[in-house]
Enzyme design. Sequence first.
Site, short mmCIF file in Angstrom:
data_model
loop_
_atom_site.label_atom_id
_atom_site.label_comp_id
_atom_site.label_asym_id
_atom_site.label_seq_id
_atom_site.Cartn_x
_atom_site.Cartn_y
_atom_site.Cartn_z
N HIS B 193 0.84 -1.20 0.00
CA HIS B 193 0.00 0.00 0.00
C HIS B 193 0.88 1.26 0.00
CE1 HIS B 193 -2.75 3.06 1.77
NE2 HIS B 193 -3.65 2.42 1.04
N THR B 195 1.18 3.71 1.75
CA THR B 195 1.72 4.20 3.02
C THR B 195 2.81 3.31 3.60
OG1 THR B 195 -0.09 3.05 4.11
CG2 THR B 195 -0.41 5.40 3.66
N LYS B 196 3.15 2.23 2.89
CA LYS B 196 4.19 1.33 3.39
C LYS B 196 5.57 1.82 2.91
CE LYS B 196 1.40 -1.54 5.44
NZ LYS B 196 0.25 -0.62 5.44
N PRO B 197 6.64 1.34 3.59
CA PRO B 197 7.99 1.77 3.19
C PRO B 197 8.25 1.47 1.71
CG PRO B 197 8.09 0.54 5.25
CD PRO B 197 6.67 0.45 4.77
N PHE B 198 7.75 0.33 1.25
CA PHE B 198 7.85 -0.01 -0.18
C PHE B 198 6.42 0.03 -0.73
CE2 PHE B 198 7.99 -2.52 -3.93
CZ PHE B 198 9.27 -2.40 -4.43
#
Lengths: 388, 388
Positions: B193, B195-198
């Site tokens: 998603h 908002t994730k780091p990746f």
Amino acid sequence: MIQKHPTGEWRIKCLVPDLPSPEAVIPYLYEMSDNRWYANFGPINGRFEEACKKLLTTDGQTCFVSSFSSATAAMEVVLVAKGLERGAKVLVPSLTFPATALAVIRSGYEPVLSDIDPDSYQLTPEIAKACLAKSGGEDIAAVVPVAPYGIPVDIDAWEDFQVATGVPVLVDAAAAFPVQKPGRTIPVVYSLHATKPFGIGEGGLVACGEPAVIEKARLLSNFGFEHYEIVTPGSNAKMGEYYAAVGLVQLARREELEARRAHLWQKYCDVFAGASDKVHIIGSAGYSGGYSGGTVAIPANLLIETKVPIQKVVDACITKSIQTRHWYLPPLHSQQAFASCLQLGDGEKGLPLVADRLMQHMTGLPFHNFLSDDDIEEVAAVVLKATI
Amino acid sequence: MIQKHPTGEWRIKCLVPDLPSPEAVIPYLYEMSDNRWYANFGPINGRFEEACKKLLTTDGQTCFVSSFSSATAAMEVVLVAKGLERGAKVLVPSLTFPATALAVIRSGYEPVLSDIDPDSYQLTPEIAKACLAKSGGEDIAAVVPVAPYGIPVDIDAWEDFQVATGVPVLVDAAAAFPVQKPGRTIPVVYSLHATKPFGIGEGGLVACGEPAVIEKARLLSNFGFEHYEIVTPGSNAKMGEYYAAVGLVQLARREELEARRAHLWQKYCDVFAGASDKVHIIGSAGYSGGYSGGTVAIPANLLIETKVPIQKVVDACITKSIQTRHWYLPPLHSQQAFASCLQLGDGEKGLPLVADRLMQHMTGLPFHNFLSDDDIEEVAAVVLKATI
């Protein structure tokens, strides 16, 4: 069943998606990047939903619209939003893309399979009423009629059915956006998958004249969050900003796409006009009360029913490297995963004579925006020769 | 719980997605357009999965990878693929993003809520074993440990747990791609998603050393089709070509992204270094056996636990227009939708003392790639002043 080419690529393919050019989508990529907003009800998504709401609002009947990651996901959350009891029986036609029945299962309910009307190829209110009568102790808790091949259902007749029986209805109009009119109170699910007449890649919509069911489905598509807590168990079924952007571009192309498809449809009607005793084009008899107006009323797929066994036609097409496709076949009652479903067919004989007839006599022919008139004439010649 | 700004935009936001520039994605739009292939296991999707497989293959342990429309959808199909009985009890920690438990419910099972370890903030194999012992007649059919805030679980310890107890395990590592190592036999679910780091926008992955579970989940993500018939009821949970394209560009940026995040993490560690008696940074104690290697090992979010009530910190941040976020709180056992779930807590007291402690003493601080060192110094000064 998709006909696979024996050795390589088909010369004339059955279906080729017609999505916007990259140039038309690129400005939206910059907008997403400027916003740093890529999912979760972003501003582009909001504009797309508003535009769809405007398009589906016909005859002064306002509708409410929410977007989803796919039509299947949309169907699941709308079914869950109905709040039926676990294991509740939901009537679906045996002739449909399997997602109709799968969404019922994934929502914790049990599909019950019905036959279809031999002329409209639909689960009609009359058939549903007969099924309610036949089901005896097996209470049908909801009905999901399908707009097969993008041919709309008579939504007003279904509204009447709902009032008369008290059984809630939800329409699977996966292939019928924006041709299918939304219900005053009945939610209608549309697919925007790449292979649909109005394709954005992957996505679904739900529209309804009543806002409550749309709001509930929307809440469930975002896990069931309300004020940062889960109030009802949902899932992640939201449409991302990119697909909404493609949707906005497709809306701007809609009349052009429809004109092209209308031309191809008419061409098919013309080439088969002299052979109506041998080849019937499904959907050519015109539309029922479910047509939303304001758009060109043609089905999503070009399916023919022939007097001769359809395998003769399919074999002839293979010889000429023309792809065909057995859409929605085999019917659900013949598929392993649905074998144990209750079947409410004609009399004592179980299910469903009509869908079984189609198994032997129906196929889909190439129908997409990149066909030439010559292609259609060639396809028709091959089909007609095989139907003698 | 997200802290909403009382009047407008936060000056220093908690989280800002860092996705590729449009320029880097545009060539893939042309490739998709040339292929006219936008969904359904397209060629870009195939390359992305292959690249992820390569990245997650560490210490010579090959893994198999499939991509999905979201981590929630991935979790649902992997849980369904496990083939547990309807209503089977699945142990999940009460401190997690709600999708963990929602996926259990949507798969036809029942979540059972456990407490977490006070040091690792995780449902550990030890806690799970205690829960199995406590559950008495209530058989736990599976366990879903979570890698909270992107802090990996000890996957080898969970493999041992699975062998010792015979209870299948599936790891929710939503925020831990690619830091969490996949299991030899345990499937691990990752979120991509925005908002994730990746982040790629919306998407999920499942990785496992055993190909069978991946193949089953993949089949279920495409409705359960096998040879054009549904063999097992599935859903539509496939990743489209566009998201896979963004994924390929993110993979090329991965080291740059990780270096930036490592710098910011170190900066936070430095500014709070003299105040470890007042402020503990969650995840700063280092990683357990679950770290996949080859990547920079820092959590997805910057959470602090304070001696003073956290509301003092949150209020101080609001005054300076600094956004905070109560990630994974309130714990599931305090949320309406999970109130009726069985809770296996400490002794007779029910659930979960540790998560309740965090409710009073933990919050997330701004942590994203667009923060400056000055921003972090300012945030730290505000936090430290509030913790005196």
